[in-house]
Design an enzyme around this catalytic site. Sequence first.
Site, PDB file in Angstrom:
ATOM      1  N   GLU A 143       1.040  -1.050   0.083  1.00  0.00           N
ATOM      2  CA  GLU A 143       0.129   0.038  -0.040  1.00  0.00           C
ATOM      3  C   GLU A 143       0.858   1.267   0.087  1.00  0.00           C
ATOM      4  O   GLU A 143       0.279   2.486   0.150  1.00  0.00           O
ATOM      5  CB  GLU A 143      -0.904  -0.085   1.263  1.00  0.00           C
ATOM      6  CG  GLU A 143      -2.078  -1.231   1.058  1.00  0.00           C
ATOM      7  CD  GLU A 143      -2.981  -0.986   2.017  1.00  0.00           C
ATOM      8  OE1 GLU A 143      -3.105  -0.376   3.070  1.00  0.00           O
ATOM      9  OE2 GLU A 143      -4.141  -1.800   1.999  1.00  0.00           O
ATOM     10  N   GLU A 157      -7.223  -7.649  -1.320  1.00  0.00           N
ATOM     11  CA  GLU A 157      -7.702  -7.362  -0.112  1.00  0.00           C
ATOM     12  C   GLU A 157      -9.072  -7.104  -0.126  1.00  0.00           C
ATOM     13  O   GLU A 157      -9.329  -6.143  -0.713  1.00  0.00           O
ATOM     14  CB  GLU A 157      -6.831  -6.250   0.690  1.00  0.00           C
ATOM     15  CG  GLU A 157      -5.435  -6.702   1.132  1.00  0.00           C
ATOM     16  CD  GLU A 157      -4.831  -5.694   1.965  1.00  0.00           C
ATOM     17  OE1 GLU A 157      -5.699  -4.845   2.630  1.00  0.00           O
ATOM     18  OE2 GLU A 157      -3.706  -5.678   2.146  1.00  0.00           O
TER      19      GLU A 157
END
Length: 841
Positions: free
Chosen positions: A469, A565
């Site tokens: 991320e 995710e």
Amino acid sequence: MERVTLLIIVLYSLPLQIHTEQISLDETTGDGTWTVVNENGTYTAAATVPGGIYTDLSVAGILTQDIYYRFNDIEYRWVSKENWTYSRTFEVPESLLKKQQIFLVFYGVDTIASVYLNDQHIGDCENMFVRYAFPIKSFIQAGTNELQVKIQSPITAAQERFDKQAVEYIVPPTCLPDEYHGECHVNFLRKMQASFAWDWGPAFPSVGIWKSVVLEGFDTAVLREVITQTVESEYLWLVTVNIFLETESQMLTVSGNFSASIILQTSQISVTRNETLMPHSPGFFNTTLVLNIPKSQIQVWWPNGYGDQKLYSLEVVFSDEHNSKNTKTLKVGFRSIQLVQEPVEVGTVLTFYFKVNNVPIFAKGSNWIPSHVLPEKSAEPKRIEHLLESARIANMNMLRVWGGGLYESDLFYQLADEKGLLIWQDFMFACSMYPTDDNFLQSVSTEVTQQVRRLQHHPSIAIWAGNNENEAALRDNWYGTSNEFDLYKQDYVTLYVDIIRRNTMLLETVRPFVVSSPSNGLQSEDNGYIAKNPYDTRYGDVHYYMYIMNAWNPNLFSNTRFCSEYGYQSMPSFSSFEEISIPSDWSINSDFCNNRQHHPSGYNEIKYEINLNLEMPNNLTERQQFTAFIYFSQINQAMSYKTETEFYRRSRNLLTSDGEGLTMGALYWQLNDIWQAPSWASIEYSGKWKMIHYFAKDFFAPVLVSPFVTSDGVLEVHLISDKLEDLESQLTIFVYQWNSLTPIHSITSNHTVYNASVTKAFQSDLLEFLQTAGCGDAEPIKKCFLYFTLTSLDGSDISPHNFLFSQSLKDLTDFTAPTISVADISLASGTENVFQNTTGD
Ligand SMILES: *[C@@H]1O[C@H](CO)[C@@H](O)[C@H](O)[C@H]1NC(C)=O
Ligand SMILES: *[C@@H]1O[C@H](CO)[C@@H](O)[C@H](O)[C@H]1NC(C)=O
Ligand SMILES: *[C@@H]1O[C@H](CO)[C@@H](O)[C@H](O)[C@H]1NC(C)=O
Ligand SMILES: *[C@@H]1O[C@H](CO)[C@@H](O)[C@H](O)[C@H]1NC(C)=O
Ligand SMILES: *[C@@H]1O[C@H](CO)[C@@H](O)[C@H](O)[C@H]1NC(C)=O
Ligand SMILES: *[C@@H]1O[C@H](CO)[C@@H](O)[C@H](O)[C@H]1NC(C)=O
Ligand SMILES: *[C@@H]1O[C@H](CO)[C@@H](O)[C@H](O)[C@H]1NC(C)=O
Ligand SMILES: *[C@@H]1O[C@H](CO)[C@@H](O)[C@H](O)[C@H]1NC(C)=O
Ligand SMILES: *[C@@H]1O[C@H](CO)[C@@H](O)[C@H](O)[C@H]1NC(C)=O
């Protein structure tokens, strides 16, 4: 750790053949014992190596309670603010002292440490993911030696590094959200990033010698690592075996025989070479052997659900002119792997999916976090085996080892190989900007090289990813970097592209590398590694979280190529809380529950989501409310993941006019829990499956009948198949009223379930369908629900049964409390939570 133990066994059973003399300095072997003391001497304890300070102080009775009990994450924080010195004495045999070179090898020290042998400084450690081999020939002595490892508080070490960097510019985040109850600046340490707290886990900033310590004596060189690349050609598998040796830095050449052999079903294929090597950098040597394996002699390795996981032993031997041998044995598998990023018909967008042995694989699975917050407990065989087996049973074929944890143990990857679980392997960088001073980059370089060499031979590893991320964090200004975007972007490219990717690709010719997860894959690279929108659904992978929506409604999700995710929180079961709390804690408004919920607004989101579809009883006692909340949160989580995952699987063949769809991956967040707390996990810290894990077994089934209602009120039934052959099937749709166990209507039709594909098998206006079925004209969606089976023509199930509520359960009017009682069950023998008919059926 496994490896060292093995070598020691070999040492004692075949002493004459072993060139490298290994002496373990772990607690369990040798003379002398480890002790640990804090800087001012107020706490002293016997220590264990491999181990860690929280475990040592618990064993010594200085920490008197379970570290996860109630508020101990806060109460025991003092431990990580101390500096701790581990020390022991040891004797060495004459035979070791006679060796020309001696290394003291630390397989893992956590983290900032100085090492002293007989009061002389022999080296420093600063990266828990790096193996340190210190040359100690001139420091070691006959008789008793004293070893000291002085480890600095990770909290003060991180702060010092942050302060030093801040003179130039801040490398954020400056700290974690308050709800995490964590510590700051873990991004300055090469240490498990989650040990300073995460939104699902506590801060236990660990300190210790978490892997083995070994003395190595040798004359020529140590056979350090072996990597293999397995490449398919028309008739052969070419196995390139790269052998790495290590010596003290002044050695100019290494000579010897190198051999590699693969043991096949009935034969063995070997190659041997006698060679003199030059170092590629001081003290490091390598050479390459190639084995040609006729394809007819091996069976390929398949992911779970596609075939067997055949593994073969590869034995590598290095023998020097004294005819003493060093051997390493690896289990290797034969499989090709590709990440396909190709233009699709619509616009300029790209696919993103894996092919294994040329078969496109829909990646089904979840995300792995460390199995324990203490690194020394993260590789407990029983726990790892249970979690990976639970993933396999739930029809998963891929796990992502998330970048805020650890490079997992050798055992973890061995089991992944054996169970057919592909591994998406992040490098350990997550949700932060990172420093890029020379020292840091040098340490990361070594880390990447060592970890890739350790893990590279595992057929389970499918992809390397630079970080978790951080591309998204930079693009979306999570940490206030937008005023200096170019500066932070340059640091980003330096770290992940110039150092991590480059070092990985020096060792890797087969697997793909993506710079971040999520990213737009090749498109991110074309955009200078920071895409305009790293969450673009038409490229690469996506992380998708949306808490303020009805996740039981499939029409609200976006078609993405690969969702790596996604998820929703739930509570662990009451028994999990009971272990580590007291009755006054059992309310979500208690200080205890507040302390366990690290996700800001977490409970409000869970409540909000539950209330969209379910009606919580409102006349309960506080205690009943607590257990009801646990139960309802698990229902909501299970239904949400079911809805979202089936949506992704149904989108496999879909390509919208905007170029969305062609979904080929669904990895939900997260498989396992690190402690007893609300989280996204499907398996609790105790190992108990939450409701969602039982659902996962169904929604990831190889063949699945998947019904849903479109936003226009049309009932559609899709048949999803990951199988490689077409199947003839019979679909039956049953209509039930809420007040009876007997269906009021059913309809059956025959269908071909096309391989690796999604087939629409049924479509009808829902209201009309229910009215025709006899659910009444007024409000048929409130009267009935639907149940689906898919069988082969001989009547056996080929899909788990499925169901569809035509209406939010809270809006049902015809719902009367059932009178169901459980009778005559008992615990099945030898199990903790399997019940059976008392009759033993
Ligand atoms: C030792 O350190 C502890 C923790 O920092 C502190 O509370 C204590 O006062 C110190 N004791 C001495 C004797 O310096
Ligand atoms: C730990 O070591 C650091 C660096 O040497 C020092 O600044 C700090 O005061 C020490 N802390 C304790 C509690 O002894
Ligand atoms: C390698 O070959 C050389 C010359 O043929 C020989 O002297 C040497 O002993 C060989 N090395 C080994 C390890 O057999
Ligand atoms: C040594 O390893 C490097 C990768 O680290 C590789 O590029 C090189 O080809 C290897 N050399 C030999 C002789 O195998
Ligand atoms: C090395 O290999 C050669 C053949 O290539 C063989 O004659 C010799 O015995 C080997 N030496 C050792 C130490 O294995
Ligand atoms: C809660 O209310 C329902 C009906 O509204 C009633 O049947 C039930 O007994 C009540 N439960 C408690 C614990 O008071
Ligand atoms: C799999 O599907 C393809 C495309 O629909 C078809 O051509 C092929 O025959 C199918 N294979 C098997 C074994 O059913
Ligand atoms: C489905 O196929 C079976 C076997 O071929 C046949 O007996 C049955 O009549 C078919 N059912 C329908 C609804 O067509
Ligand atoms: C349990 O036992 C009863 C009586 O033997 C039997 O009727 C029932 O089907 C059994 N249930 C299951 C789930 O095996």
